[in-house]
Design a protein around this motif. Sequence first.
Motif, PDB file in Angstrom:
ATOM      1  N   GLU A 104       0.825  -1.204   0.000  1.00 64.91           N
ATOM      2  CA  GLU A 104       0.000   0.000   0.000  1.00 64.91           C
ATOM      3  C   GLU A 104       0.864   1.260   0.000  1.00 64.91           C
ATOM      4  N   ALA A 105       1.976   1.224   0.719  1.00 61.27           N
ATOM      5  CA  ALA A 105       2.869   2.381   0.778  1.00 61.27           C
ATOM      6  C   ALA A 105       3.583   2.614  -0.549  1.00 61.27           C
ATOM      7  N   LEU A 106       3.784   1.536  -1.321  1.00 59.93           N
ATOM      8  CA  LEU A 106       4.510   1.653  -2.588  1.00 59.93           C
ATOM      9  C   LEU A 106       3.595   1.913  -3.768  1.00 59.93           C
ATOM     10  N   GLY A 107       2.339   1.506  -3.684  1.00 57.86           N
ATOM     11  CA  GLY A 107       1.398   1.686  -4.786  1.00 57.86           C
ATOM     12  C   GLY A 107       1.020   0.368  -5.429  1.00 57.86           C
ATOM     13  N   VAL A 108      -0.015   0.402  -6.245  1.00 59.84           N
ATOM     14  CA  VAL A 108      -0.525  -0.820  -6.872  1.00 59.84           C
ATOM     15  C   VAL A 108       0.289  -1.154  -8.117  1.00 59.84           C
ATOM     16  N   GLY A 109      -0.014  -2.315  -8.698  1.00 59.68           N
ATOM     17  CA  GLY A 109       0.694  -2.748  -9.897  1.00 59.68           C
ATOM     18  C   GLY A 109       2.078  -3.275  -9.616  1.00 59.68           C
ATOM     19  N   LEU A 110       2.258  -3.896  -8.445  1.00 63.18           N
ATOM     20  CA  LEU A 110       3.564  -4.370  -8.032  1.00 63.18           C
ATOM     21  C   LEU A 110       3.804  -5.814  -8.451  1.00 63.18           C
ATOM     22  N   HIS A 111       5.049  -6.102  -8.749  1.00 63.82           N
ATOM     23  CA  HIS A 111       5.498  -7.488  -8.801  1.00 63.82           C
ATOM     24  C   HIS A 111       5.937  -7.856  -7.388  1.00 63.82           C
ATOM     25  N   LEU A 112       5.563  -9.033  -6.937  1.00 65.08           N
ATOM     26  CA  LEU A 112       5.880  -9.500  -5.598  1.00 65.08           C
ATOM     27  C   LEU A 112       6.771 -10.730  -5.711  1.00 65.08           C
ATOM     28  N   LEU A 113       7.850 -10.753  -4.929  1.00 59.83           N
ATOM     29  CA  LEU A 113       8.778 -11.888  -4.939  1.00 59.83           C
ATOM     30  C   LEU A 113       9.107 -12.258  -3.507  1.00 59.83           C
ATOM     31  N   GLY A 114       9.031 -13.548  -3.200  1.00 61.17           N
ATOM     32  CA  GLY A 114       9.394 -14.038  -1.882  1.00 61.17           C
ATOM     33  C   GLY A 114      10.382 -15.182  -1.987  1.00 61.17           C
ATOM     34  N   HIS A 115      11.458 -15.102  -1.204  1.00 60.91           N
ATOM     35  CA  HIS A 115      12.467 -16.157  -1.174  1.00 60.91           C
ATOM     36  C   HIS A 115      12.244 -17.057   0.036  1.00 60.91           C
ATOM     37  N   SER A 116      12.120 -18.367  -0.195  1.00 58.22           N
ATOM     38  CA  SER A 116      12.044 -19.370   0.870  1.00 58.22           C
ATOM     39  C   SER A 116      10.863 -19.069   1.801  1.00 58.22           C
ATOM     40  N   LEU A 117      11.107 -18.828   3.091  1.00 58.40           N
ATOM     41  CA  LEU A 117      10.020 -18.424   3.994  1.00 58.40           C
ATOM     42  C   LEU A 117       9.258 -17.234   3.433  1.00 58.40           C
ATOM     43  N   GLY A 118       9.977 -16.307   2.809  1.00 61.29           N
ATOM     44  CA  GLY A 118       9.321 -15.147   2.209  1.00 61.29           C
ATOM     45  C   GLY A 118       8.305 -15.534   1.153  1.00 61.29           C
ATOM     46  N   GLY A 119       8.523 -16.658   0.479  1.00 67.17           N
ATOM     47  CA  GLY A 119       7.542 -17.130  -0.495  1.00 67.17           C
ATOM     48  C   GLY A 119       6.240 -17.525   0.169  1.00 67.17           C
ATOM     49  N   GLN A 120       6.325 -18.142   1.340  1.00 68.34           N
ATOM     50  CA  GLN A 120       5.102 -18.554   2.026  1.00 68.34           C
ATOM     51  C   GLN A 120       4.398 -17.359   2.664  1.00 68.34           C
ATOM     52  N   ILE A 121       5.171 -16.366   3.099  1.00 71.52           N
ATOM     53  CA  ILE A 121       4.552 -15.147   3.622  1.00 71.52           C
ATOM     54  C   ILE A 121       3.872 -14.366   2.498  1.00 71.52           C
ATOM     55  N   THR A 122       4.533 -14.251   1.349  1.00 78.16           N
ATOM     56  CA  THR A 122       3.914 -13.530   0.232  1.00 78.16           C
ATOM     57  C   THR A 122       2.700 -14.291  -0.293  1.00 78.16           C
ATOM     58  N   ARG A 123       2.755 -15.601  -0.277  1.00 81.93           N
ATOM     59  CA  ARG A 123       1.575 -16.390  -0.671  1.00 81.93           C
ATOM     60  C   ARG A 123       0.402 -16.067   0.242  1.00 81.93           C
ATOM     61  N   ALA A 124       0.665 -16.010   1.553  1.00 82.60           N
ATOM     62  CA  ALA A 124      -0.405 -15.678   2.496  1.00 82.60           C
ATOM     63  C   ALA A 124      -0.948 -14.280   2.250  1.00 82.60           C
ATOM     64  N   ALA A 125      -0.064 -13.338   1.891  1.00 83.95           N
ATOM     65  CA  ALA A 125      -0.512 -11.976   1.592  1.00 83.95           C
ATOM     66  C   ALA A 125      -1.418 -11.953   0.370  1.00 83.95           C
ATOM     67  N   VAL A 126      -1.023 -12.655  -0.672  1.00 85.25           N
ATOM     68  CA  VAL A 126      -1.825 -12.706  -1.901  1.00 85.25           C
ATOM     69  C   VAL A 126      -3.181 -13.346  -1.633  1.00 85.25           C
ATOM     70  N   LEU A 127      -3.205 -14.362  -0.773  1.00 87.75           N
ATOM     71  CA  LEU A 127      -4.477 -15.010  -0.451  1.00 87.75           C
ATOM     72  C   LEU A 127      -5.395 -14.089   0.351  1.00 87.75           C
ATOM     73  N   LEU A 128      -4.817 -13.158   1.098  1.00 89.28           N
ATOM     74  CA  LEU A 128      -5.635 -12.160   1.791  1.00 89.28           C
ATOM     75  C   LEU A 128      -6.158 -11.102   0.833  1.00 89.28           C
ATOM     76  N   ASP A 129      -5.284 -10.635  -0.078  1.00 92.65           N
ATOM     77  CA  ASP A 129      -5.667  -9.577  -1.024  1.00 92.65           C
ATOM     78  C   ASP A 129      -4.632  -9.527  -2.136  1.00 92.65           C
ATOM     79  N   HIS A 130      -5.034  -9.952  -3.335  1.00 90.89           N
ATOM     80  CA  HIS A 130      -4.079  -9.966  -4.445  1.00 90.89           C
ATOM     81  C   HIS A 130      -4.135  -8.690  -5.272  1.00 90.89           C
ATOM     82  N   SER A 131      -5.037  -7.781  -4.944  1.00 85.12           N
ATOM     83  CA  SER A 131      -5.278  -6.630  -5.814  1.00 85.12           C
ATOM     84  C   SER A 131      -4.074  -5.699  -6.002  1.00 85.12           C
ATOM     85  N   PRO A 132      -3.132  -5.582  -5.033  1.00 85.24           N
ATOM     86  CA  PRO A 132      -1.995  -4.690  -5.308  1.00 85.24           C
ATOM     87  C   PRO A 132      -0.972  -5.254  -6.295  1.00 85.24           C
ATOM     88  N   PHE A 133      -1.097  -6.531  -6.663  1.00 89.39           N
ATOM     89  CA  PHE A 133      -0.018  -7.216  -7.357  1.00 89.39           C
ATOM     90  C   PHE A 133      -0.421  -7.653  -8.767  1.00 89.39           C
TER      91      PHE A 133
END
Length: 291
Positions: A104-133
């Motif tokens: 939200e602080a960076l703006g919409v239309g983002l590419h999201l990348l998560g490494h290892s644990l970060g992949g599972q955290i970003t997956r959880a974020a997308v499942l909550l709301d994928h609209s920024p990405f």
Amino acid sequence: MTTPAAHTPPPGARAYPLSTARGDFAVVDVPVAPGVAPRGTALLVPGFTGSKEDFRLMQGPLAARGYRTVAVDGRGQFESDGPADDETAYAQHELARDVLAQAEALGVGLHLLGHSLGGQITRAAVLLDHSPFVSLTLMSSGPAQISVSQQQRVKLLRDALTVMSMDEVWEVIQSMGAPEEVGGPARGIGGADLLRRRWLGNKPAQLIATGRQLSTEPDRVTELAAVRLLFHVLSGVRDDTWPLPLMDDMAVRLGAHRTVIEGAEHSPNAEQPLPTARAIADFWDTADPTA
């Protein structure tokens, strides 16, 4: 083996606290290279025991391809603050909401990348709301819990953190084997002083809570596949944390683009940064942030 570039931020890099509705997060923000047409912005989320510096060697090449990248320390990681003893602050849904606040602080239309644990955290974020990405890249991150051998390593680390200081645990880590494995720093991101300082910056409760998550994470691939988003599964040629067949199958289930980086293992971003950045930019080029 580290290189001088591993110690030097990319040209134009800015390190600052990103202010969000959920607090400040330390970031390294690398703009598009001069003279290059901007193609998009990406949020990069590190893994267990990691930090924003894990992406340093990729950020310059991605800037040259037209991508601004913002690498972040998650709550309780390195230079981002968090409680030392309250594990509830590091529940996966809390960390996922942090990612959404950063987006939200960076703006919409983002590419999201998560490494290892970060992949599972970003997956959880997308499942909550994928609209920024517009896309999600899962780098060396599997469909569910980590391998049994890595669960054992993480348990040793978690047990040690309950009875030893961070400094004492660091000395134990150095004697446990290859440092790029879970519980130790990735190769290529800097010298011993940086790695030790980063370790000591981590909050024990964060490591204990996220280590537990890695060892118990359920398979949410079917749920993720229902989200309208472009997916990319990237890994090295060998991975002891999630065996490659698991990531191959996850890519099929997601209908994801699949990349295997030659000469890399669990940290392609640090081990083979140039081909990894090229593969990521090639994938991002297929996405239209205005769609």
